[in-house]
Design a protein around this motif. Structure first.
Motif, PDB file in Angstrom:
ATOM      1  N   GLN A  70       4.149   1.352  -3.141  1.00 24.91           N
ATOM      2  CA  GLN A  70       3.450   0.501  -2.187  1.00 24.91           C
ATOM      3  C   GLN A  70       4.395  -0.573  -1.656  1.00 24.91           C
ATOM      4  O   GLN A  70       5.191  -1.145  -2.402  1.00 24.91           O
ATOM      5  CB  GLN A  70       2.253  -0.195  -2.847  1.00 24.91           C
ATOM      6  CG  GLN A  70       1.184   0.741  -3.380  1.00 24.91           C
ATOM      7  CD  GLN A  70       0.397   1.388  -2.274  1.00 24.91           C
ATOM      8  OE1 GLN A  70       0.793   2.439  -1.775  1.00 24.91           O
ATOM      9  NE2 GLN A  70      -0.710   0.797  -1.895  1.00 24.91           N
ATOM     10  N   CYS A 113       4.299  -4.251   0.077  1.00 24.57           N
ATOM     11  CA  CYS A 113       3.369  -5.374   0.236  1.00 24.57           C
ATOM     12  C   CYS A 113       4.078  -6.543   0.914  1.00 24.57           C
ATOM     13  O   CYS A 113       5.158  -6.952   0.475  1.00 24.57           O
ATOM     14  CB  CYS A 113       2.849  -5.840  -1.123  1.00 24.57           C
ATOM     15  SG  CYS A 113       2.169  -4.539  -2.161  1.00 24.57           S
ATOM     16  N   LEU A 117       2.752  -8.693  -7.829  1.00 25.98           N
ATOM     17  CA  LEU A 117       2.771  -7.371  -7.204  1.00 25.98           C
ATOM     18  C   LEU A 117       4.088  -6.661  -7.496  1.00 25.98           C
ATOM     19  O   LEU A 117       4.114  -5.458  -7.761  1.00 25.98           O
ATOM     20  CB  LEU A 117       2.558  -7.505  -5.698  1.00 25.98           C
ATOM     21  CG  LEU A 117       1.223  -8.120  -5.238  1.00 25.98           C
ATOM     22  CD1 LEU A 117       1.162  -8.175  -3.717  1.00 25.98           C
ATOM     23  CD2 LEU A 117       0.032  -7.356  -5.786  1.00 25.98           C
ATOM     24  N   ALA A 160       5.617  -2.741  -6.922  1.00 30.66           N
ATOM     25  CA  ALA A 160       5.613  -2.705  -5.464  1.00 30.66           C
ATOM     26  C   ALA A 160       6.938  -3.184  -4.882  1.00 30.66           C
ATOM     27  O   ALA A 160       7.688  -3.934  -5.511  1.00 30.66           O
ATOM     28  CB  ALA A 160       4.480  -3.577  -4.924  1.00 30.66           C
ATOM     29  N   ILE A 189       8.258  -5.692  -2.234  1.00 27.96           N
ATOM     30  CA  ILE A 189       7.668  -6.922  -1.706  1.00 27.96           C
ATOM     31  C   ILE A 189       8.490  -7.476  -0.557  1.00 27.96           C
ATOM     32  O   ILE A 189       9.714  -7.614  -0.667  1.00 27.96           O
ATOM     33  CB  ILE A 189       7.571  -8.007  -2.806  1.00 27.96           C
ATOM     34  CG1 ILE A 189       6.872  -7.464  -4.051  1.00 27.96           C
ATOM     35  CG2 ILE A 189       6.847  -9.240  -2.262  1.00 27.96           C
ATOM     36  CD1 ILE A 189       5.468  -6.983  -3.831  1.00 27.96           C
ATOM     37  N   VAL A 246       0.124  -3.055   2.177  1.00 27.00           N
ATOM     38  CA  VAL A 246      -0.696  -4.197   1.779  1.00 27.00           C
ATOM     39  C   VAL A 246      -0.199  -5.442   2.511  1.00 27.00           C
ATOM     40  O   VAL A 246       0.999  -5.734   2.520  1.00 27.00           O
ATOM     41  CB  VAL A 246      -0.607  -4.443   0.259  1.00 27.00           C
ATOM     42  CG1 VAL A 246      -1.446  -5.668  -0.138  1.00 27.00           C
ATOM     43  CG2 VAL A 246      -1.045  -3.207  -0.519  1.00 27.00           C
ATOM     44  N   ARG A 253      -4.528  -2.169   2.559  1.00 30.24           N
ATOM     45  CA  ARG A 253      -5.229  -3.324   2.004  1.00 30.24           C
ATOM     46  C   ARG A 253      -4.883  -4.578   2.802  1.00 30.24           C
ATOM     47  O   ARG A 253      -3.704  -4.945   2.923  1.00 30.24           O
ATOM     48  CB  ARG A 253      -4.826  -3.564   0.542  1.00 30.24           C
ATOM     49  CG  ARG A 253      -5.078  -2.389  -0.405  1.00 30.24           C
ATOM     50  CD  ARG A 253      -6.555  -2.282  -0.730  1.00 30.24           C
ATOM     51  NE  ARG A 253      -6.811  -1.296  -1.765  1.00 30.24           N
ATOM     52  CZ  ARG A 253      -7.170  -0.030  -1.534  1.00 30.24           C
ATOM     53  NH1 ARG A 253      -7.308   0.393  -0.272  1.00 30.24           N
ATOM     54  NH2 ARG A 253      -7.393   0.812  -2.521  1.00 30.24           N
ATOM     55  N   ARG A 259      -3.638  -8.668  -7.254  1.00 26.40           N
ATOM     56  CA  ARG A 259      -3.005  -7.411  -7.672  1.00 26.40           C
ATOM     57  C   ARG A 259      -4.040  -6.301  -7.827  1.00 26.40           C
ATOM     58  O   ARG A 259      -3.815  -5.165  -7.417  1.00 26.40           O
ATOM     59  CB  ARG A 259      -2.255  -7.614  -8.980  1.00 26.40           C
ATOM     60  CG  ARG A 259      -1.455  -6.386  -9.454  1.00 26.40           C
ATOM     61  CD  ARG A 259      -2.094  -5.735 -10.628  1.00 26.40           C
ATOM     62  NE  ARG A 259      -2.252  -6.684 -11.711  1.00 26.40           N
ATOM     63  CZ  ARG A 259      -3.126  -6.541 -12.694  1.00 26.40           C
ATOM     64  NH1 ARG A 259      -3.940  -5.492 -12.707  1.00 26.40           N
ATOM     65  NH2 ARG A 259      -3.229  -7.438 -13.658  1.00 26.40           N
ATOM     66  N   ALA A 319      -5.094  -5.082  -4.461  1.00 22.80           N
ATOM     67  CA  ALA A 319      -4.023  -4.336  -3.792  1.00 22.80           C
ATOM     68  C   ALA A 319      -3.896  -2.911  -4.301  1.00 22.80           C
ATOM     69  O   ALA A 319      -3.249  -2.077  -3.656  1.00 22.80           O
ATOM     70  CB  ALA A 319      -2.685  -5.067  -3.980  1.00 22.80           C
TER      71      ALA A 319
END
Length: 266
Positions: free
Chosen positions: A23, A25, A42, A47, A49, A105, A155, A243, A246
């Motif tokens: 993911q 984010c 996260l 993830a 970031i 996200v 998200r 979190r 997400a």
């Protein structure tokens, strides 16, 4: 066959990877406070970031380095953009797509205060706060809407405040901005639902950040007296809720304003 060697049912098997692995984010205002905590949480769960910041470049790099250097699958990149400026947000979108691709996200956390009683509040005070918290959320969501709509688990998570529900003396601008996020999020939840993406709003109560620590001790005591749990939230508690929202398992929660305030509304 012993219970330890028996095959585990699927619903109790250990995950084969971090729950947010794969993911991407983006967290706005992620160089300090709640935004920093969310970005680190996260990243801790795997993830990639995007650490957005406006002017705190050194702090944003510290956050990104901490995530990347941790013993997890998470990585991070700091990217500068003033969320009140649509052209800077669009440039951030292009930079994100060039480096890591589309996001999954979006956490719109950036916000400021400019506190004055309404009699003394200037138009500048009013617009500055709404520009960051409310208009900044619009700008970022507009820029990344297509990403959220086409992601497998899109998200949108807006960070609001208990002040948006209760109001507060000297914070008419902040309360208006944060309550505006409630209607925005619920409307986006309806529009995104067809794609399977979700939109939710988190409304923290008073949280132990630099902003709250700067409040005089006597006023802090008065604030705690109004909280049934008799303490302020920790940044980690707020980040833990974000979190969960997400992640894949929150996929049936949408259009909600989720309070995390120690029971102050009870």
């Amino acid at each position: 066959m012993s219970s330890t060697s028996a095959e585990r049912p699927a619903d109790v098997e250990r995950p084969s990877r971090q729950p947010l692995a794969g993911q991407t984010c983006l967290v706005t205002g992620a160089s300090r406070g709640i935004g920093r905590g969310i970005a680190c949480e996260l990243g801790r769960h795997g993830a990639t970031i995007i650490v957005n910041y406006r002017s705190s470049e050194a702090a944003a790099h510290e956050v990104a380095d901490a995530i990347t250097d941790a013993d997890t699958e998470g990585t991070a990149r700091p990217i500068q953009a003033d969320v009140t400026d649509p052209s800077e947000v669009d440039a951030m979108r292009e930079a994100v797509r060039e480096t890591v691709g589309p996001i999954d996200v979006l956490v719109t956390n950036a916000g400021i205060t400019s506190d004055r009683t309404f009699a003394d509040m200037t138009r500048e005070d009013w617009h500055r706060v709404l520009d960051v918290s409310l208009h900044g959320t619009f700008n970022c969501t507009k820029a990344f809407y297509d990403d959220l709509e086409t992601a497998d688990d899109g998200r949108l998570i807006a960070i609001s405040s208990v002040v948006g529900k209760q109001g507060n003396v000297g914070q008419a601008n902040y309360a208006a901005a944060k309550s505006g996020l409630f209607g925005f999020t619920r409307s986006l939840a309806l529009e995104l639902a067809g794609s399977g993406a979700t939109a939710n709003c988190v409304a923290p109560g008073f949280t132990r950040t630099e902003m709250v620590e700067a409040i005089p001790d006597g006023i802090q005591d008065d604030l705690r007296d109004d909280i049934p749990l008799e303490r302020f939230a920790t940044v980690n508690e707020i980040a833990g809720l974000v979190r969960y929202l997400a992640g894949e398992r929150s996929g049936y929660i949408t259009g909600e304003v989720i309070d995390i305030n120690g029971g102050i509304d009870l």
